[in-house]
Design an enzyme around this catalytic site. Sequence first.
Site, PDB file in Angstrom:
ATOM      1  N   LYS A 169       3.475  -6.501  12.000  1.00 54.55           N
ATOM      2  CA  LYS A 169       2.646  -6.862  10.843  1.00 54.55           C
ATOM      3  C   LYS A 169       2.963  -8.269  10.359  1.00 54.55           C
ATOM      4  CE  LYS A 169       1.334  -4.909   6.400  1.00 54.55           C
ATOM      5  NZ  LYS A 169       0.930  -3.638   5.801  1.00 54.55           N
ATOM      6  N   ARG A 172       0.839  -1.198   0.000  1.00 56.15           N
ATOM      7  CA  ARG A 172       0.000   0.000   0.000  1.00 56.15           C
ATOM      8  C   ARG A 172       0.874   1.247   0.000  1.00 56.15           C
ATOM      9  NH1 ARG A 172      -2.852   0.943   4.580  1.00 56.15           N
ATOM     10  NH2 ARG A 172      -4.161   2.437   3.502  1.00 56.15           N
ATOM     11  N   ARG A 192      -2.036   5.586  12.968  1.00 58.10           N
ATOM     12  CA  ARG A 192      -0.989   5.337  13.986  1.00 58.10           C
ATOM     13  C   ARG A 192      -1.630   5.465  15.354  1.00 58.10           C
ATOM     14  NH1 ARG A 192       1.257   4.407  10.153  1.00 58.10           N
ATOM     15  NH2 ARG A 192       3.014   5.327   9.039  1.00 58.10           N
TER      16      ARG A 192
END
Length: 321
Positions: free
Chosen positions: A181, A116, A316
């Site tokens: 992640k 992304r 965030r």
Amino acid sequence: MREVLQLLQDGEFHSGEALGALLGVSRAAVWKRLEHIEAAFGLTIHRVRGRGYRLASPLSLLECEVIASASREAGWCAEVLEVVDSTNAEVLRRLAAGAPAPLLILAEKQDGGRGRRGRTWISPFGENLYYSLGLRLEGGAFSLDGLSLTVGLAVLRSLREAGLAEVGLKWPNDLLVAGRKIAGVLLELSGDPADACQVVIGIGVNVNMLPGPNIAIDQPWLSLRECSGQLVDRTAMALALGRWLKHYLDLHERGGFAALREEWEACHLWQGQEVSLLAGPQRIDGVVLGVDHLGALRLNVAGQERQFSGGELSLRLRDDS
Ligand code: BTN
């Protein structure tokens, strides 16, 4: 080359004789061929006199036939490639050239994996899942709204089924374990979204990749193998992902994202958290209320509810320090 790697993937020693027979070359020529495999795929093969050859670390290669046959049952055409620039790009090229859809392309390695917001998706040979499903949509009946969040749910279910109970979602479609992640989703579109168009659902899952000098990723990450402590069967993972994807795409087709909104929020790690939403240079601080029926993020910003959507946004946890 695939046969050789199938033999070597266990990480054990294999004699020059066995490899020579497989490659149809003399024992003396084996090393040249293996050097070629090392260069083409970025692998390291050790040679030890008297014992033979072995990969520096074992691999779990994708079983092409198994994946193709399970996909056929789902009504999808499927192919596993060795190396490609990006499985998303490949699906878009093939659909543009008239290939039948749904079309699933997986690869052992991507040279130009796309993430992304213009980022690169690190995609070493044989380590992770690089998975792209292309759909051809006629007449705009299938809602694209919230589709990437629906896909996130499918990835989450397949990871939980693989034993990763603690994995959760971060809006719009990151999958995180303890703030690191493990998977991401990139939807790309060509054509007119209100009319005839093609959408490719690109999924990257960190399956067996371990930290090392060649893995330069600029955000905290981890893999299934790091969590489980053992090499994970990538074919089994690809099959599970396919099953869950079909399940959730069917639900999405019937009821849109609205039908999955509650389930998605229950898996959202940052519900109720103070966050900053970054849109280029702009920063909006707020508290996460959830998502709406189209998958837009709902934030309480200075006492007022506001909704945000768009591929270029990034969230965030708020850091006021
Ligand atoms: C993200 O940035 O979180 C999205 C990553 C998506 C990566 C996958 S890997 C398979 C497919 N092919 C690509 O080039 N990108 C997606």
